[in-house]
Design a protein around this motif. Structure first.
Motif, mmCIF file in Angstrom:
data_model
loop_
_atom_site.group_PDB
_atom_site.id
_atom_site.type_symbol
_atom_site.label_atom_id
_atom_site.label_comp_id
_atom_site.label_asym_id
_atom_site.label_seq_id
_atom_site.Cartn_x
_atom_site.Cartn_y
_atom_site.Cartn_z
ATOM 1 N N PHE A 122 2.783 2.004 8.734
ATOM 2 C CA PHE A 122 1.748 1.624 7.756
ATOM 3 C C PHE A 122 2.368 0.881 6.572
ATOM 4 N N ILE A 123 3.491 1.398 6.048
ATOM 5 C CA ILE A 123 4.120 0.765 4.894
ATOM 6 C C ILE A 123 4.694 -0.608 5.269
ATOM 7 N N SER A 124 5.280 -0.702 6.445
ATOM 8 C CA SER A 124 5.881 -1.954 6.892
ATOM 9 C C SER A 124 4.838 -3.047 7.089
ATOM 10 N N SER A 125 3.604 -2.645 7.363
ATOM 11 C CA SER A 125 2.541 -3.628 7.586
ATOM 12 C C SER A 125 2.058 -4.280 6.290
ATOM 13 N N LEU A 126 2.414 -3.709 5.146
ATOM 14 C CA LEU A 126 1.994 -4.264 3.860
ATOM 15 C C LEU A 126 2.876 -5.456 3.488
ATOM 16 N N PRO A 127 2.346 -6.426 2.739
ATOM 17 C CA PRO A 127 3.166 -7.568 2.302
ATOM 18 C C PRO A 127 4.352 -7.095 1.469
ATOM 19 N N GLY A 128 5.535 -7.352 1.962
ATOM 20 C CA GLY A 128 6.719 -6.901 1.227
ATOM 21 C C GLY A 128 7.166 -5.516 1.610
ATOM 22 N N GLY A 129 6.398 -4.827 2.452
ATOM 23 C CA GLY A 129 6.792 -3.504 2.907
ATOM 24 C C GLY A 129 6.992 -2.523 1.764
ATOM 25 N N TYR A 130 8.188 -1.956 1.696
ATOM 26 C CA TYR A 130 8.484 -0.972 0.649
ATOM 27 C C TYR A 130 8.583 -1.614 -0.742
ATOM 28 N N GLY A 131 8.641 -2.943 -0.777
ATOM 29 C CA GLY A 131 8.660 -3.654 -2.052
ATOM 30 C C GLY A 131 7.279 -4.078 -2.513
ATOM 31 N N TYR A 132 6.234 -3.612 -1.827
ATOM 32 C CA TYR A 132 4.855 -3.976 -2.178
ATOM 33 C C TYR A 132 4.448 -3.310 -3.499
ATOM 34 N N ASN A 133 3.947 -4.115 -4.425
ATOM 35 C CA ASN A 133 3.518 -3.585 -5.723
ATOM 36 C C ASN A 133 2.085 -3.075 -5.606
ATOM 37 N N VAL A 134 1.889 -1.791 -5.897
ATOM 38 C CA VAL A 134 0.581 -1.156 -5.710
ATOM 39 C C VAL A 134 -0.335 -1.359 -6.907
ATOM 40 N N LYS A 135 0.163 -2.018 -7.970
ATOM 41 C CA LYS A 135 -0.585 -2.277 -9.204
ATOM 42 C C LYS A 135 -0.920 -0.957 -9.922
ATOM 43 N N GLU A 136 -1.618 -1.089 -11.037
ATOM 44 C CA GLU A 136 -1.891 0.079 -11.882
ATOM 45 C C GLU A 136 -2.701 1.141 -11.148
ATOM 46 N N ARG A 137 -2.180 2.366 -11.194
ATOM 47 C CA ARG A 137 -2.799 3.540 -10.558
ATOM 48 C C ARG A 137 -2.947 3.376 -9.045
ATOM 49 N N GLY A 138 -2.229 2.438 -8.451
ATOM 50 C CA GLY A 138 -2.266 2.275 -7.001
ATOM 51 C C GLY A 138 -3.567 1.708 -6.471
ATOM 52 N N THR A 139 -4.222 0.852 -7.252
ATOM 53 C CA THR A 139 -5.539 0.338 -6.874
ATOM 54 C C THR A 139 -5.512 -0.535 -5.622
ATOM 55 N N MET A 140 -4.323 -1.035 -5.236
ATOM 56 C CA MET A 140 -4.234 -1.890 -4.050
ATOM 57 C C MET A 140 -4.218 -1.077 -2.756
ATOM 58 N N LEU A 141 -4.202 0.253 -2.874
ATOM 59 C CA LEU A 141 -4.186 1.113 -1.687
ATOM 60 C C LEU A 141 -5.443 1.960 -1.628
ATOM 61 N N SER A 142 -5.811 2.374 -0.423
ATOM 62 C CA SER A 142 -6.945 3.285 -0.264
ATOM 63 C C SER A 142 -6.528 4.677 -0.710
ATOM 64 N N SER A 143 -7.511 5.560 -0.881
ATOM 65 C CA SER A 143 -7.192 6.928 -1.314
ATOM 66 C C SER A 143 -6.314 7.635 -0.283
ATOM 67 N N GLY A 144 -6.578 7.382 1.002
ATOM 68 C CA GLY A 144 -5.761 7.989 2.048
ATOM 69 C C GLY A 144 -4.330 7.481 2.028
ATOM 70 N N GLN A 145 -4.176 6.166 1.793
ATOM 71 C CA GLN A 145 -2.836 5.583 1.718
ATOM 72 C C GLN A 145 -2.070 6.112 0.505
ATOM 73 N N ARG A 146 -2.770 6.248 -0.615
ATOM 74 C CA ARG A 146 -2.119 6.803 -1.808
ATOM 75 C C ARG A 146 -1.665 8.230 -1.547
ATOM 76 N N GLN A 147 -2.477 8.980 -0.820
ATOM 77 C CA GLN A 147 -2.125 10.357 -0.505
ATOM 78 C C GLN A 147 -0.869 10.420 0.359
ATOM 79 N N LEU A 148 -0.753 9.486 1.299
ATOM 80 C CA LEU A 148 0.429 9.448 2.157
ATOM 81 C C LEU A 148 1.682 9.118 1.354
ATOM 82 N N ILE A 149 1.550 8.192 0.410
ATOM 83 C CA ILE A 149 2.685 7.840 -0.448
ATOM 84 C C ILE A 149 3.109 9.058 -1.267
ATOM 85 N N ALA A 150 2.129 9.793 -1.802
ATOM 86 C CA ALA A 150 2.441 10.980 -2.605
ATOM 87 C C ALA A 150 3.120 12.042 -1.753
#
Length: 588
Positions: free
Chosen positions: A464-492
């Motif tokens: 899932f992380i690798s599929s994002l632009p930049g992978g682990y270097g992907y900037n999620v912006k303030e409060r992680g708004t670029m990710l869904s709630s489920g994705q944010r939960q996985l990151i946490a």
């Protein structure tokens, strides 16, 4: 603690500010010396002019005119150099002081109990940390040193005026009390006005901060017009506060100009009469010098009033910042025990706690968790489940009872050491405006990108992380708004996993994720809880079936304890919760 009154100048508060200049004493004294030299060169110019008029123009002398002109040029150049050094290093000193104070303030706030933040406005704290700090810096760059320099110029000008002609000096000095009295009244009025200005700025910042953060709620409930009207009202108060300061300026500065003009007129009139009547020797050069000295004497009074505004705004800001620095809301970190890891035995013994005095939330909670066990805490909203986690991490201090980890009171641990043993995954995930890798490691140098990727592969989120632009270097912006709630939960969850905790806490960690994400988290949960003490707080009861023990809470008390099967057989509170939830899911 300093009170916010109309007192024009608070000596005690100012001394406290000056204490922050100690690391920069050399610069401080250098700026003071520049102020002294500046005043000297400022009054030298008019004196040389007097000599030019009387000794080189009225009595023509070309050679002397050239010498005095070059001397005046030198004095002006020296004044420019002193002014440059004074302005630069006064500002440098101010910026250095606010850097130190801001760092101290932020460090102090990092140690506050959660209760402080519960009762404080985010916008106000941002104002104190940012704009109020700039006002403090201006005390040194545009306030204190400027006032000292102006006072020195006035003193030097007064001495030179008496030296040149004491009679003309008396005329000028007779008008000084008027402008000094007006300045005094102006300073007091502006102090009160600026207190109101800073209060309204904080209110405005707080309002905007909250509404922008909660914009989704504003739009969902169609409160755009209501919030717009509220903002208009707050903004109007802010405007009125500033207009009060404008009104005081509009009164004071014309008065100062009139007094200055009257002084110049009287000097020219009286000096001219002396010349016409041949009462004294020709004083044409002295009159020219006096006109310039009056400007040097009176203009600083006008500027001092303006600089005093800056000084007062800085003092008001400093008072507010020092109130936070003086706030004793820190968790008492007096423990001496420091461990790299713990076994994970946890015991709550007759723990009582209240967020608000007199309103107890936990009523004598007692339970124990053996090392490596997984326990679940369930119950209705407000039962006190999350409070237990807050107390285990010492975000709040208990009213009575004791909490032990490996048989040691948690107060005896160093706070950082205690919290380093516990990883928490919250329902409301907070991500910083940074890369995914930095949000996982929180910039801990011990956690490498390779270890993050390895952990992600173990729990199945690497793809899932690798599929994002930049992978682990992907900037999620303030409060992680670029990710869904489920994705944010996985990151946490991955953040907690890579920290390799001795104690794992999942606080409603699967309540806001989809089925696929929940399966990933459940897989990771099974892996990470192996050999670790784990506390799972859950609303969805089917996620806690495998727990070694389940604590059922209601209204701040543990009402039932047992395994999933044991609790169902009791046909008690847990059984009713389970049946109600099962039926609800069946209906869905």
């Amino acid at each position: 603690m300093t009170k916010e009154t109309g007192k024009a100048f608070d000596t005690r508060l100012f001394k406290r500010l000056l204490a922050h200049t100690k690391p920069y004493r050399l610069t401080f004294y250098g700026v003071a010396l520049a102020a002294i030299l500046l005043s000297g060169f400022a009054v030298l110019g008019p004196y040389i002019l007097q000599k030019i008029v009387d000794d080189a123009i009225i009595t023509p002398n070309g050679e002397k005119l050239l010498q005095l002109s070059l001397l005046m040029l030198g004095a002006l150049l020296a004044q420019v150099v002193c002014q440059l050094l004074f302005d630069y290093y006064a500002n440098w000193l101010g910026e250095s002081v606010i850097q130190d104070v801001r760092v101290n303030l932020f460090k102090h706030m990092l140690g506050f109990r959660m209760k402080y933040f519960d009762n404080s406005s985010l916008g106000v704290l941002v104002t104190r940390s940012v704009s109020d700090m700039q006002r403090i810096g201006e005390i040194f760059s545009q306030g204190f040193f400027m006032i000292v320099a102006d006072l020195l110029k006035m003193l030097a000008a007064a001495i030179m005026m008496v030296y040149l002609n004491w009679k003309l000096s008396l005329i000028v000095f007779a008008l000084l009390p008027i402008i000094i009295y007006a300045t005094r009244l102006f300073q007091k009025a502006m102090k009160v006005a600026f207190i109101e200005v800073r209060a309204q700025v904080a209110n405005l910042n707080s309002f905007v901060q909250e509404r922008v953060t909660g914009m989704k709620i504003v739009q969902l409930f169609t409160r755009e017009k209501i919030e717009s009207d509220n903002f208009r009202e707050i903004n109007e108060k802010h405007q009125n506060a500033w207009l009060t300061t404008v009104w005081y300026n509009s009164i004071f500065f014309p008065i100062a100009e009139i007094v200055t003009s009257v002084a110049v007129g009287l000097v020219v009139w009286y000096g001219g009469l002396q010349n016409v009547a041949n009462i004294t020797v020709d004083i044409s050069g002295t009159i020219f010098a006096f006109i310039l000295y009056i400007e040097i004497l009176f203009r600083p009074l006008r500027q001092i009033a303006d600089k005093f505004n800056t000084l007062q705004m800085g003092m008001v800001a400093a008072n507010r910042v020092f109130k936070i620095l003086d706030t004793d809301s820190n968790i008492q970190d007096v423990g001496t025990i420091e461990k790299d890891n713990v076994n994970g035995n946890i015991e709550f013994s007759d723990v009582r706690f209240s967020y608000v005095d007199g309103e107890e939330v936990l009523h004598g909670i007692s339970f124990d968790v053996k090392a490596g066990e997984t326990i679940a805490i369930v119950g209705a909203t407000g039962a006190g489940k999350s409070t237990i986690i807050n107390l285990l991490n010492r975000f709040y201090e208990i009213d009575s009872g004791v909490i032990l980890v490996d048989g040691v009171d948690i107060k005896d641990f160093k706070l950082a050491s205690l919290r380093a043993q516990i990883a928490v995954v919250l329902q409301d995930v907070f991500l910083f405006a940074d890369t995914i890798a930095n949000n996982i490691s929180l910039k801990d140098p011990a956690i490498t990108l390779e270890s993050i990727e390895h952990a992600a592969k173990q729990i199945g989120v690497h793809e899932f992380i690798s599929s994002l632009p930049g992978g682990y270097g992907y900037n999620v912006k303030e409060r992680g708004t670029m990710l869904s709630s489920g994705q944010r939960q996985l990151i946490a969850f991955l953040r907690a996993y890579v920290s390799n905790p001795s104690i794992l806490v999942l606080d409603e960690a699967t309540s806001s994720v989809d089925t696929y994400s929940e399966q990933l988290i459940q897989r990771a949960t099974d892996k990470i809880t192996e050999g670790r003490t784990s506390i799972v707080i859950a609303h969805r009861l089917h996620t806690v079936k495998k727990a070694d023990k389940i604590l059922v809470m209601d209204a701040g008390k543990i009402v039932e304890t047992g395994t999933h099967k044991e609790l169902l057989k009791k046909n008690g509170y847990y059984s009713k919760l389970y049946e109600a939830q099962f039926l609800a899911e069946e209906v869905v």
